[in-house]
Every structure is written in C-alpha cells, then in structure tokens.
Motif scaffolding. Structure first.
Motif, PDB file in Angstrom:
ATOM      1  N   ILE A   1      -5.186  13.851 -12.647  1.00 22.22           N
ATOM      2  CA  ILE A   1      -5.043  13.107 -10.993  1.00 22.22           C
ATOM      3  C   ILE A   1      -6.904  12.188 -11.152  1.00 22.22           C
ATOM      4  CG2 ILE A   1      -5.329  13.307  -8.768  1.00 22.22           C
ATOM      5  CD1 ILE A   1      -3.507  15.467  -8.942  1.00 22.22           C
ATOM      6  N   VAL A   2      -6.833  10.758 -11.185  1.00 17.45           N
ATOM      7  CA  VAL A   2      -8.199  10.182 -11.513  1.00 17.45           C
ATOM      8  C   VAL A   2      -8.630   9.501 -10.409  1.00 17.45           C
ATOM      9  CG1 VAL A   2      -9.918   8.272 -12.121  1.00 17.45           C
ATOM     10  CG2 VAL A   2      -8.321  10.356 -13.791  1.00 17.45           C
ATOM     11  N   GLN A   3      -9.945   9.683  -9.573  1.00 21.76           N
ATOM     12  CA  GLN A   3     -10.175   9.328  -8.466  1.00 21.76           C
ATOM     13  C   GLN A   3     -10.258   7.804  -8.451  1.00 21.76           C
ATOM     14  OE1 GLN A   3      -8.873  10.717  -5.809  1.00 21.76           O
ATOM     15  NE2 GLN A   3      -8.841  12.487  -7.095  1.00 21.76           N
TER      16      GLN A   3
ATOM     17  N   GLU B   1      -2.343   4.406 -10.285  1.00 22.21           N
ATOM     18  CA  GLU B   1      -2.472   4.951  -9.196  1.00 22.21           C
ATOM     19  C   GLU B   1      -0.969   5.957  -8.529  1.00 22.21           C
ATOM     20  OE1 GLU B   1      -4.263   4.183  -6.342  1.00 22.21           O
ATOM     21  OE2 GLU B   1      -3.346   4.919  -4.818  1.00 22.21           O
TER      22      GLU B   1
ATOM     23  N   PRO C   1       3.783   0.729  -4.456  1.00 27.02           N
ATOM     24  CA  PRO C   1       3.455   0.209  -5.311  1.00 27.02           C
ATOM     25  C   PRO C   1       4.165  -0.169  -6.342  1.00 27.02           C
ATOM     26  CG  PRO C   1       2.345   2.702  -5.854  1.00 27.02           C
ATOM     27  CD  PRO C   1       3.128   2.413  -4.203  1.00 27.02           C
TER      28      PRO C   1
ATOM     29  N   ARG D   1       0.101   9.726  -7.082  1.00 27.28           N
ATOM     30  CA  ARG D   1       0.171   9.590  -6.073  1.00 27.28           C
ATOM     31  C   ARG D   1       1.358  10.775  -6.175  1.00 27.28           C
ATOM     32  NH1 ARG D   1       1.213   4.640  -2.150  1.00 27.28           N
ATOM     33  NH2 ARG D   1      -0.848   3.668  -2.080  1.00 27.28           N
TER      34      ARG D   1
ATOM     35  N   PRO E   1       1.040  -1.262  -0.285  1.00 29.09           N
ATOM     36  CA  PRO E   1       0.664  -0.047   0.400  1.00 29.09           C
ATOM     37  C   PRO E   1       1.286   1.509   0.509  1.00 29.09           C
ATOM     38  CG  PRO E   1      -0.871  -1.251   1.530  1.00 29.09           C
ATOM     39  CD  PRO E   1       0.584  -2.047   1.271  1.00 29.09           C
TER      40      PRO E   1
ATOM     41  N   LEU F   1       1.343  12.958  -8.870  1.00 32.48           N
ATOM     42  CA  LEU F   1       0.660  14.545  -9.095  1.00 32.48           C
ATOM     43  C   LEU F   1       0.237  15.151  -7.726  1.00 32.48           C
ATOM     44  CD1 LEU F   1      -0.816  14.001 -12.632  1.00 32.48           C
ATOM     45  CD2 LEU F   1       1.617  15.667 -11.638  1.00 32.48           C
TER      46      LEU F   1
ATOM     47  N   ILE G   1      -2.017  -1.622 -15.799  1.00 35.11           N
ATOM     48  CA  ILE G   1      -2.621  -0.015 -16.082  1.00 35.11           C
ATOM     49  C   ILE G   1      -2.467   0.438 -14.551  1.00 35.11           C
ATOM     50  CG2 ILE G   1      -4.685   1.050 -16.519  1.00 35.11           C
ATOM     51  CD1 ILE G   1      -3.565  -0.524 -19.211  1.00 35.11           C
ATOM     52  N   GLU G   2      -3.528  -0.373 -14.111  1.00 36.31           N
ATOM     53  CA  GLU G   2      -4.291   0.556 -12.475  1.00 36.31           C
ATOM     54  C   GLU G   2      -3.420   0.430 -11.542  1.00 36.31           C
ATOM     55  OE1 GLU G   2      -4.697  -2.661 -13.762  1.00 36.31           O
ATOM     56  OE2 GLU G   2      -6.947  -2.681 -14.282  1.00 36.31           O
ATOM     57  N   GLN G   3      -1.806  -0.376 -11.562  1.00 33.10           N
ATOM     58  CA  GLN G   3      -0.893   0.543 -10.635  1.00 33.10           C
ATOM     59  C   GLN G   3      -0.370   1.969 -11.085  1.00 33.10           C
ATOM     60  OE1 GLN G   3       1.424  -3.178 -11.007  1.00 33.10           O
ATOM     61  NE2 GLN G   3       0.534  -3.718  -8.624  1.00 33.10           N
TER      62      GLN G   3
END
Lengths: 424, 424
Positions: B411-413, B132, B122, B136, B119, B138, B127-129
């Motif tokens: 920055i996408v939540q 993420e 990473p 972090r 956590p 930005l 792509i998800e990582q």
C-alpha cells in the motif's frame, strides 16, 4: 495462566525481529502496529530511487511475513501517544493496553529546523520518497532534452546531494553511473553524461564513520563517476532554484537530502526522556527509566555504547540486535531470569559506490574496490527478507550489470484521475 | 533529398510499432511525443492493480526501446492541438511541424457523462490508476480487520466491478482469487475469503464479444471463485458509500470501473471528424478525409471493419496492426506506390479468470479451462516487450502459482513528505 500482551510499535528491522522471537513464546501474544502494511529493506532503498529496483523487490507485507505465528496480530494503524502509567497506547483505531511495550518507530529526515526545505530536497526513508526522487531525477533529463536554453539545461542536469554519509554517497554514485552509462545512448539533444553531480558534506571528509583511508578511496571512486565532492561546506538555504552555500549558489533542479535524521516524534509527545534528535533515552537493558516494561529499539533508541562512548548508528544491524535483545529480556522476565545489559556486536560496515565498487571495514580489516563490492552484494542479498525478493533482486542486478540498463525507469505521476477534480 | 518529418503522437502499441518500422526508413526522421516516459503493456495492467506484478515489470522507457534508431527523437510532452492545414501540432514545449502525422493517443475511461463518479470508481488505463486500485483493495482488507462493527466489515469486504468485458472479468477473478487464497491466512479477525465480489454488467451476458458458450464457461469459473455476476443491471449512481442500481443499493467500499472508454479528446479539440466516443473517423487507409498525410491508429481510431461491419475493438492486436500499416503507407508514398485499404487479420481473442483458467476463441475454435490459460500465458509472455520484462513476469507468475502469494502487496501512499505542507 493468561498470556501477556506485548505491543510492538513499528514493523522495521527492530520490530519485526522482536515479533519473530516473541511469536515463538507461548506465554505472550503480540500486537504489531505499523502505519504501513509493508516492511522495507531500507539499505537498498536508494536503488528504488535510482530506478534500479521496483518497490516490491525490497518490501513485503508485514502481515504475510508474520502469518505463521498465530499469536501475532498485525494492525495497520498509527500510534499517536503512549501512556506508560496506564499501560496503554492511543492509536488511530482506538486504545491498546499492554503488559510490555516496544517502541521501534524509526526515524525520519531532519532538516535542523529548516523543515520548509523538504519540498525542494526530499530525503530517502520511505517508498513514496524513493519514487518521488526517481521521478525528479528522470524528469530532469527529460526537461533538459526538451529545452534549447543552455541555462535551463545546465540547471536540469545539475544534481546536488546534501550529506556525505553512506546514503548520500550511494545516491551520488548511482546518479553518476546512471548518467554516464544507462542514459548516455538514449538522448538526442543532450549529453546525459555531462550531468553535474555535486555531493556536499559539512564535515572535513565524506563517510566520517569509516577509516580515513576508505573515505579517500570512496572519494576517488566517486570522482571517477564524475561526482564533485565539496567538503566543509554548509548549506544555508534550499529553494526551488537550487542551493545556497553562504555566498555561493548552485543552480540545480534536483536536490536530495541525506544529511540528518531525527527520531519519530512519539517519544517527546509522550513525555518520555529524549535526546536532542528526539530519540528516547534508555537504560542499559533498553528499557525506559522507571518503566521496566517499556523498551525502545532501532533508530528511535538513544543508546550510548559503553565500549565506544558513542551513540549507536541508525543502521539495520543495530536495530536487528536491539529487537532480538528486547524479545529476550521479555522472555527472561517471564522465566524469572534477571535482565542483562545490551551489548552491540559490531560486525563492520560497508558502503557502495556506483556499479562495481564498495568499501568495507570489519574491525581493523579494510578493503575497497570490486571485491568489496562482491562482499557488499552477498551480505545485502543474504539479509534481504524472503526468497522471492532475494531472487528478484539478484536477477535485476545481474541484468543491470550485464546490460548497463535499469529496470524501473518509470516516471509515475502522483495524480491518478483522468478527469479534473472540479468535474461535476 | 531532405528527410520527411513524421510526428507520432502516443507511445502505446500503435505509436511504438509505427515508430519502429519508420526508424528503419532512411527517408524519414521521426519525433515520437508522449506525455509519459514509458510504454505500458496494458493487457497485464490488471495484474499490477491486483498486486501480482510491479509497474516496472510491464512498462519500459520509450526512449530506451527506440534508442537504436538514430533517426527517432523521443519527447516527453503533451500535444494540445493539431492544425492539419498548417501541418503543425501544438505541444506543451512548443510547436512541431510535420510532413506526416500519426495520432495514436489511445483512450481513457468514460463514465457516460457521469465523470464525477471517477473518484469513487477508478478505471484501469494507467500505472497510477493501477496502484490506486491496489491501494484501495488492500486497504479495504486492512480496515475490515481493524473494525469490530459488522456493517463496516461487510462494506469494506464488498468489491463491486462495473463492466463485464475482459478487464472487468479479469479484475473480478483476481479479487476472488486473492481473497480466497493469498490473503486467507494472513488475517486474524476477518475471514478474507468471505469477501463479496460482485460483477455488474448492463447487457444480458458477460464477455459479449465471445461466443455464448465461452461466456457461460467464464461465468462458471468466476462463480467458483465466489464472484457474483449480476447481468442486465444498470448502475444509476456511484458515491463514497457504494453503488445504486435503480431501486437497489450495494454498500461497498471499493468500486472499480471497467464499463466504458472514450478516446482522447485531441480529435474533437482539433476539429477532426469524430464519432460519439471521440474516436477520429478515418478512410480505408486510416488517413483523415481531406488530409492524406494525417493518420490515426489504435484506440483513437474509428474504423469500421468492412468484413464484420463493426468498429474494431480497442485491443492491442488492432493497434499493433494499424501502427505497422500506417508506417507502410508512409513508406509507400515515399516510394511512389499507391495506398492500400487497411485490413485487420483477426487472430482471435482470450480472457483469463483467476489463477489457472481462461477462455480462448480463435475463429470457430473455442476452448476454456487450464489449457486455455496456458495458451493465454504463452501469448502474453511472447508479446511482452523486452527480455527483462518477460523473464521477470514469468518468474513472478511461477512464484505466485507455486506459493499462492502475490509479489507486490504494497500500500503506497500518494504523499511523500514527512512534514505537513504548512511548516514554515
């Protein structure tokens, strides 16, 4: 003379336009506060949801868009309340005092009191929602391909869009087109083109803001893409299994919500006068009664156009003109000039259906079909911010148009971790 | 004659290459199973993490990439175990029987038994990582801009990358470049170019797989971008506040992990012979001992190169060659030809540092700097799959190179819902 401090809340069309105008004024310094780091070109968001464009193609960092104005400070934070008497806003990072305030926080989807429907029927206002919709739509085809059970397949291949406004029409048309053209060759067990796409509208016709002749054209275009249009239908329940319309039930794995919006809650939380949709009621100069230094613009603004006696629609051109107008009023104040009443110049409206059809209405001039789509294309490209985004969107569209493919067919998961959270 | 059924698990470089070769064979039908719907060009994944490219630029739907081979079925599902005696794989959607099996599930990041560090640090495999990590990095700049506390600012502007292999070097160089060039103009309160970027390597030098002269060059390039390189340092703890190195502590809001990988757990779960990193041990023809119809390729395969006596590295060229080789062995079997031993043709290696520097090693031919970077660029563009991706990546790079900007600074939540989950 000390500079006046203008706080702009929201980096959408209204906030960004106001900030750009104010950035040229020597007498003011500006703080633009937004929860997100990016400005989003919402009119093309449905194309992200439909796997045609990447999020970065239609969004850009607000900080970068305004970096040439040295008197503008961009802050990534959330405004929680406004105190107009003390002239301060409370934010996630502390308090800001202002001389002038512009509230332009936009709107979110509203479910008419049924907010618990949201998990089953996402709306389309943010990039996160667009990628969630993309995930659901693409996943449905994958799950249908995997199953041998005809009931499961039918449920997975049924897509219900609630709301027959421009967003609903664009989503329905795009799903219809995607299943018929893009995906048709890629599956072995299912016929992707057999997908059912149902567009539900509570009123008697879709696109009610357009002339009836254009509504009819749009209906015909949608039906050519296999979309079924159910008008005068009211949704009474949405759950994991589908949609209830009074007695009738549609089993559908994917339900999308394009039916209602409501303004950001900041107005009511701050005891400002609001209409039923949560929009803040403004004077003819877009300021709040009793607070001439507090303005509202964009989707958050309740302004009844004296020319038509109707609330201005929640569209980009309205937000752009309102944002610019507010910047001008502040400049007027500083120059000792009187305020003016806001007047919206309606340049027409348009909506697109599938890959090469649109409807356009400019005053009493109306047309539909391929040429309308070209007009739609040129207008959207022209207003898209930034050279890079414009170039990439043009190329994505050219590529998709020629190949019938879609450039962003990714199912991206929410979780990024490889290891379960309980590892210790 | 009935077609033989080849099950390929994993749509990475190895699986995709094998499937493409097998798709041309009339004697076989192929089922390719992957948890994700997309093939990912992992060598450029760090550019997604560093806001230079969009996910869709370096990924494409596997289903679409293989759609022209009518004998290939692509399934979006997860393989949970393999039974080599019964010749079946158990999946999330049921069982598949096979005549031939290719396991090519790749690797995930390994934390040497400290999986609870994930956590806070990473890795970069999906792509998800990547998004993420982008979020972090930005976000750290945004939070530093917001704070007046010099300790908070320092912590937010400290970036630690653990692991001095190619991925670590690429990430460190990109953060150094981004803070110095891309972001420097956009902030008002902080000097983005004062960001500290620390690259930690447990061994005596970074990029140990390259010649020592190139390691030194890479170090110099990194230092020009402001990256501090700490070699012979071992991380003993990672938590929310930073990194512990024995006695020493670095306070850092962003820690990225590029230190270790381990193979997908499918081998050990299926009682196949595995090495310590979980890779499945194979014979010289890449088949598992005792099961000549079960092959392993790519990062999941433990194969010691007889020429160097070393495990082949977890790189795309190895996976590509192994995947093609397995397809050939299956074809050999069907044609009554003997198996051959796998032999890796090493075409050299390269790594890039920042916006216009790279190191390249082809046999005893070594070079570094701008020309090496051009070579790196051409090679990566050439191997990127699909005309669209290639075009878009070239254009993104040209745009970034000329403007010093980055095209995907979003920055996408994680959360997409507008309403809290407890609304009822």
């Amino acid at each position: 003379m000390s500079q006046k401090h203008v706080v702009v809340v929201g980096g959408g069309f209204a906030g960004l336009q106001a900030a750009r105008r104010l950035g040229k004024q020597k007498e003011v310094r500006v703080t633009l506060i937004d929860r997100r780091n990016h400005h989003l070109f919402q009119p093309l968001l449905y194309q992200v949801a439909m796997a045609g464009l990447s999020p970065a193609d239609i969004a850009g960092p607000i900080r970068n868009m305004l970096s040439k104005y040295r008197s503008i400070r961009v802050v990534c934070g959330e405004v929680t309340s406004v105190d107009c008497d003390r002239q301060t806003v409370t934010t996630s990072y502390g308090e800001e005092s202002y001389d002038y305030l512009l509230l332009a926080c936009g709107a979110i989807h509203g479910y008419f009191g049924n907010e618990n429907w949201e998990p089953y029927a996402p709306g389309l206002k943010t990039i996160e929602q667009a990628t969630e919709i993309r995930r659901r739509v693409l996943n449905s085809f994958e799950l249908a391909e995997l199953s041998d059970d005809p009931d499961v397949r039918k449920r997975e291949l049924t897509f219900v869009i609630v709301g027959g406004g421009p967003t609903g029409v664009e989503l329905a048309g795009a799903i219809g087109e995607m299943s018929r053209f893009t995906l048709a060759q890629d599956f072995r067990n299912i016929d992707a083109s057999s997908a059912r796409v149902i567009l539900i509208e509570a009123g008697p016709r879709i696109l009610p803001m357009f002339d009836a002749s254009l509504s009819t054209k749009a209906m015909r275009f949608l039906e050519q893409l296999g979309v079924q249009i159910w008008t005068s239908c009211r949704v009474t329940k949405i759950d994991q299994a589908g949609v209830q319309l009074g007695e009738e039930r549609i089993g559908a794995a994917t339900v999308l919500w394009a039916a209602g919006v409501k303004a950001s809650g900041l107005g009511s939380k701050s005891n400002l006068p609001c209409d039923r949709a949560g929009r803040i009621i403004v004077q003819e100069d877009l300021s709040v009664e009793g607070y001439p230094n507090v303005f509202v613009a964009g989707d958050q603004c309740a302004f009844v156009d004296p020319k038509t006696n109707r609330q201005l629609p929640g569209q980009a051109p309205v937000a752009v003109q309102e944002g610019r107008f507010v910047a001008k009023m502040i400049a007027n104040d500083l120059a000792g000039q009187p305020r003016e009443p806001f007047s919206f110049r309606d340049k027409g409206q348009m909506a697109t259906i599938g890959r090469s059809r649109a409807i356009v209405e400019i005053g009493s001039f109306r047309f539909a079909g391929f040429f309308a789509w070209i007009v739609w294309l040129v207008v959207h490209i022209f207003f898209l911010t930034g050279f890079r985004n414009r170039l990439f969107v043009v190329l994505s569209w050219a590529w998709s148009f020629l190949t019938f493919r879609r450039g962003a067919r990714l199912i991206v998961q929410k979780e990024w971790q490889s290891y379960p959270a309980d590892v210790d």
